[in-house]
Design a protein around this motif. Structure first.
Motif, mmCIF file in Angstrom:
data_model
loop_
_atom_site.group_PDB
_atom_site.id
_atom_site.type_symbol
_atom_site.label_atom_id
_atom_site.label_comp_id
_atom_site.label_asym_id
_atom_site.label_seq_id
_atom_site.Cartn_x
_atom_site.Cartn_y
_atom_site.Cartn_z
ATOM 1 N N ILE A 130 9.356 6.040 27.150
ATOM 2 C CA ILE A 130 8.984 7.283 26.490
ATOM 3 C C ILE A 130 8.294 7.165 25.089
ATOM 4 O O ILE A 130 7.411 7.854 24.649
ATOM 5 N N ILE A 134 4.967 9.146 24.142
ATOM 6 C CA ILE A 134 4.999 10.133 22.840
ATOM 7 C C ILE A 134 3.486 9.947 22.376
ATOM 8 O O ILE A 134 2.815 10.702 21.946
ATOM 9 N N ARG A 135 3.608 8.455 21.781
ATOM 10 C CA ARG A 135 2.320 7.986 21.243
ATOM 11 C C ARG A 135 0.902 8.632 21.772
ATOM 12 O O ARG A 135 0.105 8.969 21.070
ATOM 13 N N ARG A 136 0.820 8.441 23.327
ATOM 14 C CA ARG A 136 -0.193 8.825 24.029
ATOM 15 C C ARG A 136 -0.360 10.309 24.430
ATOM 16 O O ARG A 136 -1.356 10.890 25.117
ATOM 17 N N GLY A 137 0.581 10.860 24.144
ATOM 18 C CA GLY A 137 0.606 12.406 24.275
ATOM 19 C C GLY A 137 0.710 12.990 25.799
ATOM 20 O O GLY A 137 0.431 14.122 26.222
ATOM 21 N N ARG A 138 1.543 12.040 26.727
ATOM 22 C CA ARG A 138 1.607 12.460 27.809
ATOM 23 C C ARG A 138 2.457 11.316 28.678
ATOM 24 O O ARG A 138 2.489 10.142 28.315
ATOM 25 N N GLU A 176 14.386 17.217 26.142
ATOM 26 C CA GLU A 176 14.224 16.575 24.934
ATOM 27 C C GLU A 176 12.699 16.189 24.667
ATOM 28 O O GLU A 176 12.258 16.223 23.508
ATOM 29 N N TYR A 177 11.989 16.104 25.749
ATOM 30 C CA TYR A 177 10.650 15.130 25.410
ATOM 31 C C TYR A 177 9.527 16.277 26.133
ATOM 32 O O TYR A 177 8.378 15.809 26.178
ATOM 33 N N GLY A 179 8.054 18.999 25.108
ATOM 34 C CA GLY A 179 7.280 19.010 24.074
ATOM 35 C C GLY A 179 6.420 18.057 23.658
ATOM 36 O O GLY A 179 5.318 18.346 23.111
ATOM 37 N N HIS A 180 6.513 16.816 24.298
ATOM 38 C CA HIS A 180 5.583 15.677 23.802
ATOM 39 C C HIS A 180 4.534 15.445 25.099
ATOM 40 O O HIS A 180 4.057 14.480 25.360
ATOM 41 N N ASN A 181 4.663 16.600 26.045
ATOM 42 C CA ASN A 181 3.781 16.561 27.383
ATOM 43 C C ASN A 181 4.428 15.548 28.201
ATOM 44 O O ASN A 181 3.563 14.880 28.996
ATOM 45 N N ILE A 182 5.757 15.187 28.385
ATOM 46 C CA ILE A 182 6.288 14.353 29.256
ATOM 47 C C ILE A 182 7.084 15.102 30.302
ATOM 48 O O ILE A 182 7.756 16.147 29.946
#
Ligand code: NAP
Ligand code: GCO
Length: 260
Positions: A130, A134-138, A176-177, A179-182
């Motif tokens: 994860i 998150i760093r890569r936005g997807r 939880e994630y 919002g990070h496009n996961i």
């Protein structure tokens, strides 16, 4: 830009426990959709058999020995994959075990072992991938759940508890994630012809007839039945699908069962 919604071109996919069975089928579908395929297995000899299977399918797979219940091994494997193949875009938590034992005869140690592989390991593997997603936005995470994420039956208490928990872990990662496009979704296979269900499919085994009568499709599932759903949940076609368990069960969960 590749306008094929189901394309996985340029993506790196890790499927755990994918030397054979459902995991191998899913990775095969990912390869056909353009992904770089990575798999891991607990045992070196089984991993080698996996390499042979992928090679026979014309797939250049990357494979690693890893016990997915061991956080240090998983972290080291993810780091090696990122270095040798690339950052992981798609994680499929497929590795699993089952022990069919009446609950009152099952040791707490055996219960823990099943939960460790079927629930704690998906937590460990998701936690490992994860941050980079998150760093890569997807990112895409797919947890292989089960009919036992919804239903119980005799002798599978540990497995059902783990797969029920995996359904809720799926929803929590989404919460939880997201919002990070996961996107974190589950696939709930019905009863599939793999080594894991071999004992239930022995000629004359009452369970064989039982499953046929409980399945509107009136057949056991095959690993190929899972390929399309997996590509859908791994691709851009499902970017607004999150926290969902996609049951690929031939209709079992919708059906009261054929009248005897
Ligand atoms: P399976 O016989 O359950 O094999 C699972 C794979 O996971 C094997 O390659 C196994 O490796 C690997 N594995 C087990 N423990 C591991 C660990 N600690 N670390 C790394 N790898 C590990 O195969 P399957 O039937 O294809 O099942 C795949 C997934 O689908 C499982 O999660 C299962 O619960 C789920 N599922 C299966 C069905 C079905 O009807 N078959 C239906 C619903 C859900 P080794 O062989 O080396 O031990
Ligand atoms: C069992 C089977 C099931 C399947 C699968 C069904 O003993 O009931 O092994 O658990 O493996 O999980 O979805």
């Amino acid at each position: 830009m590749d306008m094929n919604l189901f394309s996985l071109k340029g993506k790196v996919a890790l499927v755990t426990g994918a030397s054979y069975g459902i995991g191998l089928a899913i990775n095969t579908a990912f390869a056909a959709a353009g992904a770089a395929c990575v798999f891991c297995d607990l045992h070196e000899d089984i991993l080698q058999k996996g390499f042979d299977a992928y090679q026979a399918l014309g797939i250049k797979a990357h494979g690693y020995v890893c016990d997915v219940t061991d956080e240090k091994q998983v972290e080291a494997m993810v780091a090696r994959i990122e270095e040798e193949v690339g950052p992981i875009d798609i994680l499929v938590n497929n590795a699993g075990v089952i022990k069919r034992v009446p609950m009152t005869e099952m040791s707490a140690e055996d219960f823990r072992k099943v939960v460790d592989v079927d629930l704690t390991a998906p937590f460990i593997c998701a936690k490992a991938v994860i941050p980079s997603m998150i760093r890569r936005g997807r990112g895409k995470i797919i947890n292989i759940c089960s009919m036992m994420s919804e239903l119980g039956r005799e002798t599978v208490s540990a497995y059902a508890a783990a797969k029920g928990g995996l359904k809720m872990l799926t929803r929590n990662i989404c919460s939880e994630y997201g919002g990070h496009n996961i996107q974190c979704n589950g696939i709930g296979p019905g009863y599939i012809e793999t080594p894991q269900t071999e004992p239930l499919r022995q000629e004359g085994h009452p369970f064989n007839h039982f499953i046929i009568s409980k399945t509107p499709a009136a057949r056991w599932g095959t690993t190929e039945d899972l390929m399309g759903p997996a590509v859908f949940l791994a691709s851009g076609a499902s970017d607004f699908v999150n926290g969902h368990i996609l049951y690929v069960d031939g209709g079992i969960l919708a059906y009261i069962g054929k009248q005897p």
